[in-house]
Design a protein around this motif. Structure first.
Motif, PDB file in Angstrom:
ATOM      1  N   GLU A   1       0.830  -1.206   0.000  1.00  0.00           N
ATOM      2  CA  GLU A   1       0.000   0.000   0.000  1.00  0.00           C
ATOM      3  C   GLU A   1       0.865   1.257   0.000  1.00  0.00           C
ATOM      4  O   GLU A   1       0.562   2.239  -0.697  1.00  0.00           O
ATOM      5  N   THR A   2       1.956   1.232   0.763  1.00  0.00           N
ATOM      6  CA  THR A   2       2.860   2.383   0.802  1.00  0.00           C
ATOM      7  C   THR A   2       3.581   2.541  -0.527  1.00  0.00           C
ATOM      8  O   THR A   2       3.749   3.654  -1.033  1.00  0.00           O
ATOM      9  N   VAL A   3       4.016   1.422  -1.102  1.00  0.00           N
ATOM     10  CA  VAL A   3       4.656   1.463  -2.423  1.00  0.00           C
ATOM     11  C   VAL A   3       3.710   2.087  -3.442  1.00  0.00           C
ATOM     12  O   VAL A   3       4.096   2.969  -4.216  1.00  0.00           O
ATOM     13  N   ALA A   4       2.449   1.655  -3.426  1.00  0.00           N
ATOM     14  CA  ALA A   4       1.463   2.175  -4.375  1.00  0.00           C
ATOM     15  C   ALA A   4       1.223   3.665  -4.166  1.00  0.00           C
ATOM     16  O   ALA A   4       1.074   4.425  -5.131  1.00  0.00           O
ATOM     17  N   ARG A   5       1.193   4.100  -2.909  1.00  0.00           N
ATOM     18  CA  ARG A   5       0.956   5.518  -2.629  1.00  0.00           C
ATOM     19  C   ARG A   5       2.104   6.378  -3.140  1.00  0.00           C
ATOM     20  O   ARG A   5       1.891   7.416  -3.776  1.00  0.00           O
ATOM     21  N   VAL A   6       3.345   5.939  -2.871  1.00  0.00           N
ATOM     22  CA  VAL A   6       4.507   6.700  -3.339  1.00  0.00           C
ATOM     23  C   VAL A   6       4.553   6.712  -4.867  1.00  0.00           C
ATOM     24  O   VAL A   6       4.783   7.755  -5.486  1.00  0.00           O
ATOM     25  N   ALA A   7       4.309   5.547  -5.482  1.00  0.00           N
ATOM     26  CA  ALA A   7       4.324   5.466  -6.945  1.00  0.00           C
ATOM     27  C   ALA A   7       3.270   6.380  -7.553  1.00  0.00           C
ATOM     28  O   ALA A   7       3.514   7.047  -8.571  1.00  0.00           O
ATOM     29  N   ASP A   8       2.108   6.438  -6.929  1.00  0.00           N
ATOM     30  CA  ASP A   8       1.024   7.272  -7.448  1.00  0.00           C
ATOM     31  C   ASP A   8       1.375   8.755  -7.385  1.00  0.00           C
ATOM     32  O   ASP A   8       1.141   9.506  -8.332  1.00  0.00           O
ATOM     33  N   GLN A   9       1.965   9.199  -6.280  1.00  0.00           N
ATOM     34  CA  GLN A   9       2.285  10.619  -6.172  1.00  0.00           C
ATOM     35  C   GLN A   9       3.413  11.000  -7.127  1.00  0.00           C
ATOM     36  O   GLN A   9       3.427  12.095  -7.704  1.00  0.00           O
ATOM     37  N   VAL A  10       4.362  10.073  -7.339  1.00  0.00           N
ATOM     38  CA  VAL A  10       5.441  10.329  -8.294  1.00  0.00           C
ATOM     39  C   VAL A  10       4.883  10.409  -9.712  1.00  0.00           C
ATOM     40  O   VAL A  10       5.260  11.286 -10.501  1.00  0.00           O
ATOM     41  N   LEU A  11       3.963   9.508 -10.043  1.00  0.00           N
ATOM     42  CA  LEU A  11       3.361   9.514 -11.374  1.00  0.00           C
ATOM     43  C   LEU A  11       2.606  10.814 -11.636  1.00  0.00           C
ATOM     44  O   LEU A  11       2.645  11.362 -12.746  1.00  0.00           O
ATOM     45  N   LYS A  12       1.924  11.329 -10.623  1.00  0.00           N
ATOM     46  CA  LYS A  12       1.197  12.589 -10.782  1.00  0.00           C
ATOM     47  C   LYS A  12       2.147  13.731 -11.148  1.00  0.00           C
ATOM     48  O   LYS A  12       1.824  14.582 -11.980  1.00  0.00           O
ATOM     49  N   VAL A  13       3.322  13.734 -10.538  1.00  0.00           N
ATOM     50  CA  VAL A  13       4.304  14.777 -10.848  1.00  0.00           C
ATOM     51  C   VAL A  13       4.804  14.629 -12.285  1.00  0.00           C
ATOM     52  O   VAL A  13       4.926  15.602 -13.026  1.00  0.00           O
ATOM     53  N   ILE A  14       5.077  13.392 -12.690  1.00  0.00           N
ATOM     54  CA  ILE A  14       5.591  13.149 -14.041  1.00  0.00           C
ATOM     55  C   ILE A  14       4.583  13.585 -15.100  1.00  0.00           C
ATOM     56  O   ILE A  14       4.945  14.183 -16.122  1.00  0.00           O
ATOM     57  N   LEU A  15       3.307  13.314 -14.849  1.00  0.00           N
ATOM     58  CA  LEU A  15       2.269  13.595 -15.843  1.00  0.00           C
ATOM     59  C   LEU A  15       1.732  15.023 -15.770  1.00  0.00           C
ATOM     60  O   LEU A  15       1.036  15.466 -16.686  1.00  0.00           O
TER      61      LEU A  15
END
Length: 241
Positions: free
Chosen positions: A214-228
């Motif tokens: 769940e923590t991995v998914a949360r960090v990945a999601d916030q990073v993806l938002k920045v990239i996009l």
């Protein structure tokens, strides 16, 4: 405060009219696993080449903890020598008994004991990357640079190799820089994740290595938002998390 293994200050890199990097600054602390993540062409691999001293920056400085810092690079294609056995790929065909013994020990450390006389073409994708890792570790590096080393692997092998590489690096307290476009991989493997976008380091956050899915998914999601996010929203992205 601990001296960084590598410190980049206000790095610029220009190829003709192409500004590949603009004012990039960050450091790598001893034993830290850092991931640079972003879209293709954003400047990630250029940063790796500069840190590896394969190229020079147009402007800015790169400082190393030791001028003789032992650095090794592991590439996606492995750069293996197909005409040599796995043992000779790691020992570079040395006939020195100590080198041969160290090569065998290194192969065992990456799970390739018993494959010493096998050729790279006879190995699976995951085994080839283990061999490439063994060759990098043979030099007992202080800094390991990983240039999208798992990009060509299937999903299951890739996940297994992610866990394997992080364990090897943790066990040896090896300072590691991973280049990847996979936000999930960056979040799962790294202590710290830096987003590189259009030649700039625009966002930094703690990684989720060793933490829950769940923590991995949360960090990945916030990073993806920045990239996009559109470029004008980069500052907004810095406040995520």
């Amino acid at each position: 405060m601990t001296k960084p293994v590598v410190k980049l200050s206000h790095i610029y890199k220009q190829y003709g009219d192409n500004h590949a990097l603009r004012d990039v600054s960050f450091d790598l602390q001893p034993g830290e696993f850092v991931a640079l993540v972003g879209m293709s062409g954003g400047g990630k691999s250029t940063l790796l080449r500069l840190i590896a001293q394969l190229e020079l920056p147009t402007a800015g400085t790169i400082e190393y903890a030791d001028e003789n810092l032992v650095t090794r690079v592991m590439f996606q294609d492995g750069r293996l020598l197909p005409w040599m056995t796995t043992l000779n790929n790691v020992s570079f065909a040395s006939h020195d008994a100590k080198v041969q013994a160290r090569a065998q020990k290194t192969l065992a450390a990456v799970g390739l004991a018993g494959f010493e006389q096998t050729y790279p073409t006879e190995l699976s994708g995951g085994q080839k990357q283990r061999l490439a890792l063994a060759r990098a570790l043979m030099a007992d590096p202080e800094l390991l640079l990983l240039d999208e080393p798992l990009g060509a692997l299937d999903a299951l092998t890739r996940r297994n190799m992610q866990s394997f590489i992080t364990k090897i690096c943790d066990d040896s307290h090896l300072t590691t820089l991973l280049i990847t476009h996979d936000v999930d991989e960056a979040a799962r493997m790294a202590n710290r994740v830096i987003v590189v976008k259009n030649g700039r380091a625009v966002y930094e956050t703690a990684g989720a290595k060793g933490q829950t899915p769940e923590t991995v998914a949360r960090v990945a999601d916030q990073v993806l938002k920045v990239i996009l996010a559109p470029d004008e929203e980069a500052k907004e992205g810095e406040r995520l998390g």
